[in-house]
Design a protein around this motif. Structure first.
Motif, PDB file in Angstrom:
ATOM      1  N   TYR A 118       0.834  -1.205   0.000  1.00  0.00           N
ATOM      2  CA  TYR A 118       0.000   0.000   0.000  1.00  0.00           C
ATOM      3  C   TYR A 118       0.868   1.255   0.000  1.00  0.00           C
ATOM      4  O   TYR A 118       0.576   2.225  -0.706  1.00  0.00           O
ATOM      5  CB  TYR A 118      -0.936  -0.010   1.210  1.00  0.00           C
ATOM      6  N   GLY A 157       3.758   1.378  -1.210  1.00  0.00           N
ATOM      7  CA  GLY A 157       4.633   1.362  -2.378  1.00  0.00           C
ATOM      8  C   GLY A 157       6.085   1.087  -2.063  1.00  0.00           C
ATOM      9  O   GLY A 157       6.970   1.418  -2.843  1.00  0.00           O
ATOM     10  N   LEU A 201      -2.221  -1.765  -8.255  1.00  0.00           N
ATOM     11  CA  LEU A 201      -2.864  -0.469  -8.057  1.00  0.00           C
ATOM     12  C   LEU A 201      -1.802   0.566  -7.710  1.00  0.00           C
ATOM     13  O   LEU A 201      -0.711   0.219  -7.224  1.00  0.00           O
ATOM     14  CB  LEU A 201      -3.885  -0.551  -6.920  1.00  0.00           C
ATOM     15  N   ALA A 202      -2.147   1.852  -7.925  1.00  0.00           N
ATOM     16  CA  ALA A 202      -1.193   2.910  -7.588  1.00  0.00           C
ATOM     17  C   ALA A 202      -1.027   2.954  -6.078  1.00  0.00           C
ATOM     18  O   ALA A 202      -2.021   3.058  -5.354  1.00  0.00           O
ATOM     19  CB  ALA A 202      -1.697   4.245  -8.113  1.00  0.00           C
ATOM     20  N   PRO A 203       0.213   2.877  -5.563  1.00  0.00           N
ATOM     21  CA  PRO A 203       0.411   2.872  -4.116  1.00  0.00           C
ATOM     22  C   PRO A 203      -0.064   4.175  -3.487  1.00  0.00           C
ATOM     23  O   PRO A 203       0.167   5.252  -4.031  1.00  0.00           O
ATOM     24  CB  PRO A 203       1.917   2.707  -3.954  1.00  0.00           C
ATOM     25  N   GLY A 204      -0.750   4.051  -2.362  1.00  0.00           N
ATOM     26  CA  GLY A 204      -1.183   5.244  -1.643  1.00  0.00           C
ATOM     27  C   GLY A 204      -2.437   5.893  -2.189  1.00  0.00           C
ATOM     28  O   GLY A 204      -2.925   6.861  -1.603  1.00  0.00           O
ATOM     29  N   SER A 205      -3.006   5.363  -3.272  1.00  0.00           N
ATOM     30  CA  SER A 205      -4.207   5.990  -3.829  1.00  0.00           C
ATOM     31  C   SER A 205      -5.434   5.599  -3.001  1.00  0.00           C
ATOM     32  O   SER A 205      -5.377   4.697  -2.170  1.00  0.00           O
ATOM     33  CB  SER A 205      -4.397   5.552  -5.282  1.00  0.00           C
ATOM     34  N   ASP A 206      -6.544   6.325  -3.245  1.00  0.00           N
ATOM     35  CA  ASP A 206      -7.769   6.051  -2.494  1.00  0.00           C
ATOM     36  C   ASP A 206      -8.276   4.648  -2.763  1.00  0.00           C
ATOM     37  O   ASP A 206      -8.701   3.941  -1.848  1.00  0.00           O
ATOM     38  CB  ASP A 206      -8.852   7.076  -2.889  1.00  0.00           C
ATOM     39  N   GLN A 207      -8.218   4.245  -4.040  1.00  0.00           N
ATOM     40  CA  GLN A 207      -8.699   2.917  -4.410  1.00  0.00           C
ATOM     41  C   GLN A 207      -7.883   1.842  -3.685  1.00  0.00           C
ATOM     42  O   GLN A 207      -8.423   0.877  -3.148  1.00  0.00           O
ATOM     43  CB  GLN A 207      -8.567   2.755  -5.921  1.00  0.00           C
ATOM     44  N   SER A 208      -6.583   2.080  -3.643  1.00  0.00           N
ATOM     45  CA  SER A 208      -5.691   1.133  -2.968  1.00  0.00           C
ATOM     46  C   SER A 208      -6.049   1.016  -1.484  1.00  0.00           C
ATOM     47  O   SER A 208      -6.072  -0.085  -0.923  1.00  0.00           O
ATOM     48  CB  SER A 208      -4.253   1.602  -3.139  1.00  0.00           C
ATOM     49  N   LEU A 209      -6.373   2.174  -0.885  1.00  0.00           N
ATOM     50  CA  LEU A 209      -6.735   2.169   0.536  1.00  0.00           C
ATOM     51  C   LEU A 209      -8.005   1.352   0.771  1.00  0.00           C
ATOM     52  O   LEU A 209      -8.096   0.562   1.709  1.00  0.00           O
ATOM     53  CB  LEU A 209      -6.924   3.605   1.017  1.00  0.00           C
TER      54      LEU A 209
END
Lengths: 445, 133
Positions: A373, A375, B96-104
Motif C-alpha cells: 500500500y 509502495g 494499483l497505484a500505491p497510496g491511492s484512495d482505491q488502494s486504501l
C-alpha cells in the motif's frame, strides 16, 4: 502456408510445450530415481557408513564387466527391476479397488505439477516447416515450459494439494489399524500445512502482483530474488513444503517406531514403489516451486545468458541447467535436513502448524500488504520490514501464554502419575515371588 | 531482443496439461500392470492376514476416530477458502497505484476480511481446537 482448419490450433508454442513435457517427464523420473540414491549416499556419509557403492550396469554379465562398480550408480535401476518382479500382494480384508487406486491418485498429482515451471525462459523459435508438405508453422517467441498458462501458481498449488486424497484412501483401503492411523495423521498434517504454504506464497505474490510463472522470474531478475526481500515467508514456505511432502522432520505419517510404515504398511512391490516415487517427485516439484518463487528461477546474477533478454538456444540450455542445478541443490538440502533434524512428535507438528506457523504467516501477509500500500516493495524497505517483524516477534514471544504439552496425565493404576489420592504399589504380592529365590544362572558359586 | 511475457488465456494452451495427465496416469497404470504380470502370485491363509505386528488381528480398522481430526478439517476449510479469495486480490492489489484512495479501499476491505478469520482463529484457539495432547 499456415496449417489448414482442423490443425490450425497447433502453434509453435504447443509443439515446444509437448517436447518439453515429454523430455521433462523423463528428466523428473530419472531425478527422482537418483535422488533416492543421493539420499542413501548422503545419509551414509552423515552417519559414517558407505551406502550403496557396488551396483554398476553390468547385470552380472561377463562381457559388460567394464560397467561394474560405477560408485553404485546402477542401484536405482536395480531397485526398479526388483520392485517390478516382486509379488503385488493385497491382503484378504483389503478394499481391492481403492487399494489399487490409491497409489495412482498419489503419483499423478506428484508427476503433473512441474508442467507450468518455466525451465528455460523464452526461446525465439524459428519457423517450423511440416515435413513432406508445404505447410509452415509460424515461429516467434515461445515459452520453454510444459504449459504456458496464465494461472501457473494456482495450478501448482491446486495440484500439490491433490496428493492428500491418495494418502487418505491408501490408509482407509488397507483396513489396517496402523495404515488407518497413519493415513489420518498424514491427512491432518498435509491439510494443516497447506495453509501456511498458501499464505507465505501469498506474501511473495503480493510483491510481484502476477500469477504467471515467467513474470515472477522476471520480477526477481529486475528487483532481486525474493529470498532476500521476503526471508520470513521464504522460511515458512520451505517448512510448509517439507511438511506437505511428508519429509523429515515432519514424516509422522510413516513414523516407523509408532506406526510401522504408516499408510503404506500393507503395500508391496510396485504399488509401494509408486508411493515412494510420489514422495520424491513431490520433493522435486516443491524444490522447483521454491526455486521459482524465492530463488529467481533460471536467473543467476552477472551472467547475461540467464537474463530474460537472451532468447537463443544456448541461453535456453544454460537457463535450464541453472534452474535444474538450483533444484538439485534444494533436494540435497532437504536430504541433509532429514538426516540432521530429529523427527518432531505428532502433537508438536500440529501445534507448530496451528499455533506458530499460521499466525506468523498471517502476520507476514498483513505486513506485506501494508508495504504494498505504501509502495515500498523494493529490496531495502522489505528487508527492514522483515527485520522489524522478526524483532517484534522476539519481543512478543515471551509474553504469549505458555502451554506445556509434556505434563503427566493422571492414569488409574499408574505408579508414575496416579489419580489423586490413590496409592499404587507394584511390589509383588504372590507368595512365590516374595520367596528369595535367585534366578537360575545368576547364583554366585 | 525483446521477449514478451507469454501467458495465454485460450483453452488450447491447456492441451499440454491434458497430455501430462495422460502420461502420468499411463506411467502409473503401466507400472501396476507390469508388476502384476511379472511378479509371483502365491496365496495363503496367514499371508492374507492384516499386519498387526505379528499378532492375530483384532476386529477391523473401520472404527471411530478422534473427533480432533474432524475439527482440524473444519478449520482448514475456513482458512483454505479464505486463501483462495486472497489470490485474485493479491494479483490485482499490487498493480494499483500505491497510496491511492482505491488502494486504501482494497487494503481496508481485505484487512476486515482477514480480521474475520482472526476472530474465527481466536474462537478455535479458546475452544482448544489447536491443542494436541
Amino acid at each position: 502456408m499456415p496449417l489448414p482448419a482442423p490443425f490450425d490450433f497447433l502453434s509453435a508454442q504447443l509443439l515446444v510445450n509437448a517436447v518439453v513435457l515429454f523430455a521433462m517427464v523423463h528428466v523428473i523420473l530419472i531425478t527422482v530415481a537418483y535422488s533416492v540414491y543421493l539420499e542413501r549416499r548422503i545419509s551414509a556419509y552423515i552417519q559414517d557408513r558407505l551406502g550403496p557403492n557396488r551396483v554398476g550396469f553390468d547385470f552380472g554379465l561377463p562381457f559388460l564387466g567394464f560397467l561394474k562398480g560405477m560408485i553404485g550408480l546402477g542401484q536405482p535401476l536395480a531397485d526398479g527391476i526388483k520392485f517390478l518382479v516382486k509379488e503385488d500382494y493385497a491382503g484378504d480384508r483389503v478394499d481391492k479397488a481403492l487399494f489399487t487406486l490409491a497409489p495412482i491418485i498419489v503419483i499423478v498429482p506428484a508427476m503433473i505439477g512441474f508442467a507450468v515451471i518455466p525451465w528455460g525462459g523464452v526461446w525465439n523459435c524459428p519457423d517450423i516447416s511440416v515435413p513432406f508438405t508445404s505447410y509452415v508453422i509460424a515461429g516467434g517467441p515461445v515459452l520453454v515450459a510444459g504449459a504456458s498458462v496464465n494461472i501457473g501458481i494456482v495450478y501448482l498449488l491446486a495440484v500439490a494439494s491433490l496428493g492428500v486424497y491418495g494418502v487418505t484412501l491408501g490408509g482407509y483401503a488397507s483396513n489396517n489399524k496402523f495404515s488407518f492411523l497413519g493415513g489420518l495423521r498424514a491427512t491432518a498434517q498435509m491439510i494443516s500445512y497447506e495453509i501456511p504454504l498458501g499464505l507465505s506464497l501469498l506474501a511473495a505474490l503480493l510483491i510481484i502482483g502476477s500469477l504467471v510463472p515467467d513474470a515472477i522470474v522476471r520480477h526477481q531478475v529486475n528487483n532481486g530474488w525474493l529470498i532476500l526481500s521476503q526471508p520470513i515467508a521464504c522460511v515458512l514456505f520451505y517448512i510448509a513444503a517439507l511438511a506437505e511432502s511428508n519429509r523429515a522432520p515432519f514424516d509422522n505419517a510413516e513414523a516407523e517406531q509408532e506406526l510401522v510404515g504408516g499408510f503404506h504398511t500393507e503395500y508391496s512391490s510396485m504399488r509401494f514403489a509408486l508411493f515412494f516415487l510420489a514422495e520424491y517427485s513431490h520433493l522435486v516439484t516443491s524444490a522447483a516451486f521454491f526455486t521459482l518463487i524465492f530463488l529467481g528461477g533460471y536467473h543467476l546474477p552477472f551472467i547475461g545468458l540467464t537474463s530474460p533478454e537472451s532468447t537463443g538456444l544456448l541461453a535456453v540450455l544454460v537457463k535450464f541447467l541453472v534452474y535444474f542445478g538450483k533444484v538439485v541443490f534444494l533436494i540435497c538440502f532437504a536430504i541433509v535436513v532429514r538426516w540432521t533434524v530429529p523427527r518432531m512428535r505428532y502433537d508438536q507438528v500440529m501445534m507448530y502448524a496451528w499455533q506458530a506457523v499460521i499466525p506468523l504467516a498471517l502476520a507476514v501477509v498483513v505486513m506485506t500488504s501494508f508495504m504494498v500500500y505504501f509502495g515500498k516493495t523494493a529490496l531495502a524497505p522489505m528487508m527492514i520490514a522483515n527485520g522489524g517483524l522478526f524483532a517484534l516477534l522476539m519481543v512478543f514471544q515471551p509474553l504469549l501464554p505458555k502451554y506445556n504439552p509434556n505434563r503427566k496425565l493422571a492414569l488409574y493404576g499408574s505408579r508414575f502419575s496416579p489419580v489423586g489420592g490413590e496409592m499404587v504399589s507394584t511390589r509383588p504380592t504372590a507368595a512365590m515371588a516374595l520367596e528369595d529365590r535367585p534366578v537360575q544362572g545368576t547364583v554366585k558359586a | 531482443m525483446d521477449s514478451p511475457i507469454l501467458a495465454t488465456t485460450d483453452l488450447s494452451s491447456y492441451l499440454p496439461i491434458v497430455l501430462v495427465v495422460l502420461m502420468a496416469v499411463g506411467f502409473a497404470m503401466a507400472n501396476i500392470v507390469l508388476t502384476m504380470l511379472l511378479g509371483p502370485r502365491r496365496a495363503g491363509r496367514t499371508k492374507g492376514m492384516t499386519y498387526e505386528a505379528g499378532m492375530n488381528p483384532v476386529g477391523t480398522a473401520r472404527k471411530r476416530f478422534n473427533v480432533r481430526f474432524y475439527l482440524i478439517a473444519m478449520v482448514f476449510l475456513v482458512f483454505d477458502v479464505e486463501i483462495i479469495f486472497l489470490y485474485p486480490w493479491a494479483s490485482t492489489f499490487a498493480n494499483l497505484a500505491p497510496g491511492s484512495d482505491q488502494s486504501l479501499v482494497w487494503l481496508v476491505r481485505i484487512l476486515f476480511f482477514l480480521f474475520t478469520t482472526v476472530v474465527a482463529y481466536l474462537y478455535g484457539f479458546r475452544k482448544g481446537v489447536f491443542k494436541f495432547d
